[in-house]
Every structure is written in C-alpha cells, then in structure tokens.
Design a protein around this motif. Sequence first.
Motif, mmCIF file in Angstrom:
data_model
loop_
_atom_site.group_PDB
_atom_site.id
_atom_site.type_symbol
_atom_site.label_atom_id
_atom_site.label_comp_id
_atom_site.label_asym_id
_atom_site.label_seq_id
_atom_site.Cartn_x
_atom_site.Cartn_y
_atom_site.Cartn_z
ATOM 1 N N GLY A 1 -10.174 7.342 2.760
ATOM 2 C CA GLY A 1 -11.245 8.400 3.293
ATOM 3 C C GLY A 1 -12.645 8.041 3.544
ATOM 4 N N ARG A 2 -12.675 6.388 3.233
ATOM 5 C CA ARG A 2 -14.168 6.046 3.500
ATOM 6 C C ARG A 2 -13.883 4.566 4.210
ATOM 7 N NH1 ARG A 2 -13.421 6.674 -2.012
ATOM 8 N NH2 ARG A 2 -13.769 4.316 -2.458
ATOM 9 N N GLY A 3 -14.713 4.145 4.855
ATOM 10 C CA GLY A 3 -15.006 2.898 5.264
ATOM 11 C C GLY A 3 -14.271 2.759 6.796
ATOM 12 N N TRP A 4 -14.422 3.746 7.537
ATOM 13 C CA TRP A 4 -13.970 3.633 8.875
ATOM 14 C C TRP A 4 -14.535 2.552 9.706
ATOM 15 C CZ3 TRP A 4 -17.321 4.740 12.398
ATOM 16 C CH2 TRP A 4 -18.577 5.250 12.262
ATOM 17 N N TRP A 5 -15.779 1.893 9.476
ATOM 18 C CA TRP A 5 -16.450 0.798 10.234
ATOM 19 C C TRP A 5 -15.998 -0.523 9.540
ATOM 20 C CZ3 TRP A 5 -18.134 0.767 14.826
ATOM 21 C CH2 TRP A 5 -18.858 -0.347 15.075
ATOM 22 N N PRO A 6 -15.657 -1.574 10.492
ATOM 23 C CA PRO A 6 -15.434 -2.801 9.916
ATOM 24 C C PRO A 6 -16.509 -3.523 9.019
ATOM 25 C CG PRO A 6 -14.970 -2.730 12.342
ATOM 26 C CD PRO A 6 -15.724 -1.325 11.864
ATOM 27 N N GLY A 7 -15.921 -4.470 8.269
ATOM 28 C CA GLY A 7 -16.990 -4.857 7.227
ATOM 29 C C GLY A 7 -16.652 -4.518 5.697
ATOM 30 N N GLY A 8 -17.079 -5.543 4.750
ATOM 31 C CA GLY A 8 -16.780 -5.076 3.387
ATOM 32 C C GLY A 8 -15.460 -5.134 2.923
ATOM 33 N N GLU A 9 -14.197 -5.716 3.709
ATOM 34 C CA GLU A 9 -12.982 -5.833 3.219
ATOM 35 C C GLU A 9 -13.024 -6.862 1.949
ATOM 36 O OE1 GLU A 9 -12.684 -6.897 6.742
ATOM 37 O OE2 GLU A 9 -13.078 -4.599 7.040
ATOM 38 N N ALA A 10 -13.917 -7.951 2.137
ATOM 39 C CA ALA A 10 -13.548 -9.035 1.250
ATOM 40 C C ALA A 10 -14.275 -8.535 -0.246
ATOM 41 C CB ALA A 10 -14.373 -10.301 1.457
ATOM 42 N N HIS B 1 0.942 -1.053 0.130
ATOM 43 C CA HIS B 1 0.018 0.113 0.001
ATOM 44 C C HIS B 1 1.034 1.418 0.098
ATOM 45 C CE1 HIS B 1 -3.158 -2.612 2.151
ATOM 46 N NE2 HIS B 1 -3.525 -2.369 1.049
ATOM 47 N N PRO B 2 0.241 2.471 -0.672
ATOM 48 C CA PRO B 2 1.100 3.601 -0.554
ATOM 49 C C PRO B 2 1.043 3.881 1.253
ATOM 50 C CG PRO B 2 -0.947 3.963 -1.148
ATOM 51 C CD PRO B 2 -1.074 2.481 -1.196
ATOM 52 N N PRO B 3 2.184 4.815 1.641
ATOM 53 C CA PRO B 3 2.087 5.164 2.958
ATOM 54 C C PRO B 3 0.670 5.990 3.510
ATOM 55 C CG PRO B 3 4.007 5.684 2.098
ATOM 56 C CD PRO B 3 3.227 5.302 0.747
ATOM 57 N N ILE B 4 0.251 5.888 4.598
ATOM 58 C CA ILE B 4 -0.947 6.444 5.263
ATOM 59 C C ILE B 4 -0.479 7.406 6.006
ATOM 60 C CG2 ILE B 4 -2.549 4.379 4.658
ATOM 61 C CD1 ILE B 4 -2.353 3.679 7.564
ATOM 62 N N ARG B 5 -1.533 8.442 6.375
ATOM 63 C CA ARG B 5 -1.130 9.428 7.393
ATOM 64 C C ARG B 5 -1.610 8.753 8.792
ATOM 65 N NH1 ARG B 5 -4.630 12.974 10.128
ATOM 66 N NH2 ARG B 5 -3.650 14.599 11.186
ATOM 67 N N LEU B 6 -0.890 8.611 9.662
ATOM 68 C CA LEU B 6 -1.024 8.144 10.865
ATOM 69 C C LEU B 6 -2.477 8.658 11.627
ATOM 70 C CD1 LEU B 6 -0.355 6.427 13.319
ATOM 71 C CD2 LEU B 6 1.153 8.234 14.331
ATOM 72 N N GLY B 7 -2.572 10.165 11.505
ATOM 73 C CA GLY B 7 -3.816 10.655 11.999
ATOM 74 C C GLY B 7 -4.978 10.288 11.451
ATOM 75 N N ASP B 8 -5.107 9.831 10.181
ATOM 76 C CA ASP B 8 -6.352 9.661 9.683
ATOM 77 C C ASP B 8 -6.456 7.854 10.019
ATOM 78 O OD1 ASP B 8 -6.223 11.686 7.866
ATOM 79 O OD2 ASP B 8 -5.391 10.696 6.245
#
Length: 138
Positions: free
Chosen positions: A126-135, A76-83
């Motif tokens: 920037g989307r999908g902070w709730w668990p689920g839908g990864e598959a 993955h590209p690096p992510i912002r820790l705060g996000d």
Amino acid sequence: MLWALPNTLVGLLAGSLGLAFGARARWSRRDCALVFHHWPWGPGGAITFGNTILHTGDSLDSACITYEQRAGHREHPPIRLGDHERAHVFQYMVLGPLFLPIYLLCGGVSVRNPFERAADRYALTGRGWWPGGEAAKR
C-alpha cells in the motif's frame, strides 16, 4: 488526470474497440480509472493507459503474482491486480505523455523495470508506487 490525457485517450480508443466484442466499461473510483472488463485481446491480466485499464477478466479484485515471483526471484503473497494497476495510474499521472517512452526505456513488461517493481511493492504494502528505494527494502 489532464497531464495523463494523451495516454488515457489511447486506452479509451482501445477500450471502445473492445466494447463491440463484449467488453464492459465501468468507472472505478478506487483505482482512479475507467476499467474495461472482459477486454477481448491479450494474454490475460490487465494493461493501463493513463486513467484507463484494459482488463481481460471480470474483476480487478483478482489475485495475481508479482513480477519478482514470476521470474523466480522471490516468494510473495498474492497481490490484488487492481492495486498493481492503480500504481501505474499514479505513475502516469506524474509523468503524463512521458510515461510510455520512459517505461519502455526501463525494460517494458519485465521484472527489470523499476515501474513494475514499484507497482508490485505498492500492491504488497500500500506504499511506494514510485520507482526507487527497492534496494533499501531488501
């Protein structure tokens, strides 16, 4: 925020202890949390308790890698820790005092934990902070 208050109090207590050892507190509107930067304990990075973030560095704008990348599962590209940590703030705001027991039952700090995968997904997209839908997204 009121529902997350029991966990926030844990973070406030730990963050306040860190103030005596050089930590600095600052409200981050972007991350919806009181952030204790330069928190003196831990392996590095950040941990969230309700609407508090304990951070060993000086800025949540620092880049980090996802749990999947750390485990060698994906690039993955690096992510912002705060996000990533902001996703946990949102998760706490939904589950309140139930967050920590459920988080630990789901695997704790691990790539297996759907809360961590959701936080990484949020930091990446920037989307999908709730668990689920990864598959469905793979």
